[in-house]
Design an enzyme around this catalytic site. Structure first.
Site, PDB file in Angstrom:
ATOM      1  N   ARG A 171       0.820  -1.220   0.000  1.00 15.54           N
ATOM      2  CA  ARG A 171       0.000   0.000   0.000  1.00 15.54           C
ATOM      3  C   ARG A 171       0.858   1.277   0.000  1.00 15.54           C
ATOM      4  O   ARG A 171       0.515   2.275   0.640  1.00 15.54           O
ATOM      5  CB  ARG A 171      -0.974   0.008   1.187  1.00 15.54           C
ATOM      6  CG  ARG A 171      -1.903  -1.179   1.231  1.00 15.54           C
ATOM      7  CD  ARG A 171      -2.877  -1.258   0.071  1.00 15.54           C
ATOM      8  NE  ARG A 171      -3.633  -2.486   0.102  1.00 15.54           N
ATOM      9  CZ  ARG A 171      -3.300  -3.603  -0.588  1.00 15.54           C
ATOM     10  NH1 ARG A 171      -2.227  -3.621  -1.383  1.00 15.54           N
ATOM     11  NH2 ARG A 171      -4.033  -4.690  -0.500  1.00 15.54           N
ATOM     12  N   SER A 221     -11.252  -2.093   2.571  1.00 18.85           N
ATOM     13  CA  SER A 221     -10.645  -2.369   3.880  1.00 18.85           C
ATOM     14  C   SER A 221     -10.286  -1.060   4.560  1.00 18.85           C
ATOM     15  O   SER A 221      -9.564  -0.246   3.982  1.00 18.85           O
ATOM     16  CB  SER A 221      -9.368  -3.191   3.719  1.00 18.85           C
ATOM     17  OG  SER A 221      -9.685  -4.414   3.123  1.00 18.85           O
ATOM     18  N   GLU A 291      -6.008   2.316   6.118  1.00 19.11           N
ATOM     19  CA  GLU A 291      -5.617   2.156   4.711  1.00 19.11           C
ATOM     20  C   GLU A 291      -6.335   3.223   3.883  1.00 19.11           C
ATOM     21  O   GLU A 291      -5.800   3.735   2.909  1.00 19.11           O
ATOM     22  CB  GLU A 291      -6.003   0.754   4.214  1.00 19.11           C
ATOM     23  CG  GLU A 291      -5.739   0.570   2.733  1.00 19.11           C
ATOM     24  CD  GLU A 291      -5.903  -0.851   2.251  1.00 19.11           C
ATOM     25  OE1 GLU A 291      -5.618  -1.801   3.013  1.00 19.11           O
ATOM     26  OE2 GLU A 291      -6.303  -1.020   1.090  1.00 19.11           O
TER      27      GLU A 291
HETATM   28  C1  FAD Z   1     -15.709  -2.505  -2.200  1.00 17.59           C
HETATM   29  C2  FAD Z   1     -14.241  -2.183  -2.249  1.00 17.59           C
HETATM   30  C3  FAD Z   1     -13.316  -3.209  -2.376  1.00 17.59           C
HETATM   31  C4  FAD Z   1     -11.947  -2.931  -2.417  1.00 17.59           C
HETATM   32  N1  FAD Z   1     -11.061  -3.962  -2.541  1.00 17.59           N
HETATM   33  C5  FAD Z   1      -9.742  -3.695  -2.598  1.00 17.59           C
HETATM   34  C6  FAD Z   1      -8.789  -4.762  -2.727  1.00 17.59           C
HETATM   35  O1  FAD Z   1      -9.135  -5.935  -2.812  1.00 17.59           O
HETATM   36  N2  FAD Z   1      -7.475  -4.434  -2.759  1.00 17.59           N
HETATM   37  C7  FAD Z   1      -7.045  -3.140  -2.693  1.00 17.59           C
HETATM   38  O2  FAD Z   1      -5.825  -2.914  -2.748  1.00 17.59           O
HETATM   39  N3  FAD Z   1      -7.918  -2.115  -2.559  1.00 17.59           N
HETATM   40  C8  FAD Z   1      -9.244  -2.354  -2.522  1.00 17.59           C
HETATM   41  N4  FAD Z   1     -10.131  -1.322  -2.388  1.00 17.59           N
HETATM   42  C9  FAD Z   1      -9.620   0.058  -2.233  1.00 17.59           C
HETATM   43  C10 FAD Z   1      -9.444   0.821  -3.556  1.00 17.59           C
HETATM   44  O3  FAD Z   1     -10.338   0.332  -4.557  1.00 17.59           O
HETATM   45  C11 FAD Z   1      -8.010   0.759  -4.071  1.00 17.59           C
HETATM   46  O4  FAD Z   1      -7.116   1.323  -3.142  1.00 17.59           O
HETATM   47  C12 FAD Z   1      -7.858   1.509  -5.410  1.00 17.59           C
HETATM   48  O5  FAD Z   1      -6.610   1.205  -5.968  1.00 17.59           O
HETATM   49  C13 FAD Z   1      -7.981   3.020  -5.262  1.00 17.59           C
HETATM   50  O6  FAD Z   1      -8.052   3.571  -6.562  1.00 17.59           O
HETATM   51  P1  FAD Z   1      -8.887   4.904  -6.835  1.00 17.59           P
HETATM   52  O7  FAD Z   1      -8.693   5.265  -8.263  1.00 17.59           O
HETATM   53  O8  FAD Z   1     -10.288   4.754  -6.398  1.00 17.59           O
HETATM   54  O9  FAD Z   1      -8.106   5.914  -5.923  1.00 17.59           O
HETATM   55  P2  FAD Z   1      -8.716   7.054  -4.974  1.00 17.59           P
HETATM   56  O10 FAD Z   1      -9.504   6.421  -3.893  1.00 17.59           O
HETATM   57  O11 FAD Z   1      -9.387   8.090  -5.805  1.00 17.59           O
HETATM   58  O12 FAD Z   1      -7.374   7.644  -4.369  1.00 17.59           O
HETATM   59  C14 FAD Z   1      -6.560   6.867  -3.523  1.00 17.59           C
HETATM   60  C15 FAD Z   1      -5.228   7.597  -3.376  1.00 17.59           C
HETATM   61  O13 FAD Z   1      -4.559   7.574  -4.636  1.00 17.59           O
HETATM   62  C16 FAD Z   1      -4.244   8.894  -5.062  1.00 17.59           C
HETATM   63  N5  FAD Z   1      -4.406   8.917  -6.534  1.00 17.59           N
HETATM   64  C17 FAD Z   1      -5.421   8.363  -7.243  1.00 17.59           C
HETATM   65  N6  FAD Z   1      -5.199   8.539  -8.557  1.00 17.59           N
HETATM   66  C18 FAD Z   1      -4.042   9.225  -8.669  1.00 17.59           C
HETATM   67  C19 FAD Z   1      -3.283   9.728  -9.787  1.00 17.59           C
HETATM   68  N7  FAD Z   1      -3.684   9.560 -11.054  1.00 17.59           N
HETATM   69  N8  FAD Z   1      -2.126  10.383  -9.533  1.00 17.59           N
HETATM   70  C20 FAD Z   1      -1.702  10.565  -8.260  1.00 17.59           C
HETATM   71  N9  FAD Z   1      -2.368  10.120  -7.169  1.00 17.59           N
HETATM   72  C21 FAD Z   1      -3.526   9.464  -7.380  1.00 17.59           C
HETATM   73  C22 FAD Z   1      -5.229   9.807  -4.332  1.00 17.59           C
HETATM   74  O14 FAD Z   1      -4.674  11.098  -4.110  1.00 17.59           O
HETATM   75  C23 FAD Z   1      -5.409   9.067  -3.006  1.00 17.59           C
HETATM   76  O15 FAD Z   1      -4.412   9.426  -2.068  1.00 17.59           O
HETATM   77  C24 FAD Z   1     -11.505  -1.577  -2.347  1.00 17.59           C
HETATM   78  C25 FAD Z   1     -12.445  -0.547  -2.245  1.00 17.59           C
HETATM   79  C26 FAD Z   1     -13.803  -0.834  -2.206  1.00 17.59           C
HETATM   80  C27 FAD Z   1     -14.790   0.297  -2.102  1.00 17.59           C
END
Ligand code: FAD
Length: 298
Positions: A171, A221, A291
């Site tokens: 992470r 999580s 997380e």
């Molecule tokens: C139902 C559910 C299940 C999930 N299961 C998992 C799992 O199995 N494994 C897992 O690892 N995670 C899981 N997650 C968490 C999440 O989906 C992941 O962490 C995912 O990778 C976040 O991506 P995002 O685009 O939504 O990022 P965001 O939530 O929009 O942002 C997360 C972080 O990344 C940064 N960020 C995003 N995009 C960029 C960019 N282009 N440039 C710079 N910084 C950026 C943001 O500033 C922030 O700090 C889950 C979430 C949900 C709701």
């Protein structure tokens, strides 16, 4: 400095004072002063340069699936990357724009008969978010297949990190420390058997539906996995499932998730997090670290 971003960039998709709870997977979050949806790398570059030159706060969001945005919202400019989408395919490698959904990328890899992306089939984030967080599941993670990451630095320079330079760990990634804006990432996959790839993706998604509270808003999580433990098990064993403040509750289906069961505020969610941390520390002397990324003002 008072800016009018819409006047500054009339051709871009920009909203003023836009509530972020419309976009977050927790359905929580106050307004962004300016919410920008870039449709091209050039648009990202223009906004990064503008924020740098005018010393404005700039926050980058992907698909908002790992966020707890506070009720006061986010000052300055919020770049939401979800419209910067596209996948280029060259032999066994994919180059993917940052806003493309991880789920769509996993599906695309399957369609091309490429193996390596199955673990991501049900992760509801963007590619930028997956790289930034080193998202992973079911013994797979972004770092396993990453080849390189393209970014724009906060002072407006294009830069490419090799896999080694991007330093993806549990992470964590170098971008969490440099604050670069991720615009694309390349992945090295391998040829595989489409039937097996599909069956693996379906199995992972079924396991999610069985175990996770996918029917309720959450950020996945809530806590990182503490070394030697599982956060969900510690929380369950502490009898915290169903613990509720306002509209936020420790999921009765999966203790590792805090869910929004009834118009929760960020403050409700944070109080649940604090209580869980305190009880688990008291009982097991384990410090649970969030997380979910907590951002914005009260
Ligand atoms: C139902 C559910 C299940 C999930 N299961 C998992 C799992 O199995 N494994 C897992 O690892 N995670 C899981 N997650 C968490 C999440 O989906 C992941 O962490 C995912 O990778 C976040 O991506 P995002 O685009 O939504 O990022 P965001 O939530 O929009 O942002 C997360 C972080 O990344 C940064 N960020 C995003 N995009 C960029 C960019 N282009 N440039 C710079 N910084 C950026 C943001 O500033 C922030 O700090 C889950 C979430 C949900 C709701």
């Amino acid at each position: 400095m008072i800016v009018d971003l819409i006047n500054e960039f009339p051709t871009m998709e920009i909203l003023k004072n836009e509530l972020l709870n419309k976009y977050t997977h927790t359905a929580i979050g106050g307004p962004a002063d300016w919410l920008v949806f870039p449709h091209s790398i050039e648009e990202v570059h223009k906004i990064v340069d503008f924020a740098h030159e005018n010393e404005l706060l700039l926050t980058v969001l992907g698909n908002s699936s790992n966020l707890l945005i506070k009720d006061g919202g986010i000052r300055g400019i919020v770049l939401m990357m979800t419209k910067l989408v596209g996948i280029r395919h060259d032999a066994d490698s994919l180059t993917v724009l940052a806003g493309t959904l991880t789920i769509d990328t996993s599906e695309y890899a399957y369609q091309q008969g490429l193996t390596g992306f199955e673990w991501a089939a049900g992760i509801p984030g963007s590619i930028g978010g997956a790289v930034y967080m080193n998202a992973g599941a079911y013994n797979g993670e972004t770092n396993d297949i990453l080849a390189s990451v393209d970014v724009i630095t906060r002072n407006g320079k294009y830069k490419t990190y090799t896999k080694e330079e991007a330093k993806l760990n549990y992470r964590d990634s170098v971008m969490q420390h440099t604050h670069d804006v991720i615009i694309a990432a390349s992945f090295q996959l391998q040829k595989g058997d489409k039937t097996i790839i599909r069956a693996t993706m379906d199995d992972f998604n079924q396991r999610r539906r069985d175990k996770q509270p996918l029917e309720l808003p959450s950020a996945g999580s809530t806590f990182k996995r503490p070394t030697g433990y599982y956060a969900g098990k510690l929380i369950m064993d502490a009898g915290l499932q169903g613990y509720r403040v306002g509209g936020a509750e420790v999921s009765k289906k999966h203790a590792g998730f805090v869910v929004n069961i009834d118009h929760a505020t960020a403050s409700d969610f944070l109080q649940v997090i604090k209580h869980v941390q305190a009880v688990v520390y008291e009982k097991d002397k384990v410090k649970l670290e969030p997380e979910v990324r907590i951002m914005g003002s009260d």
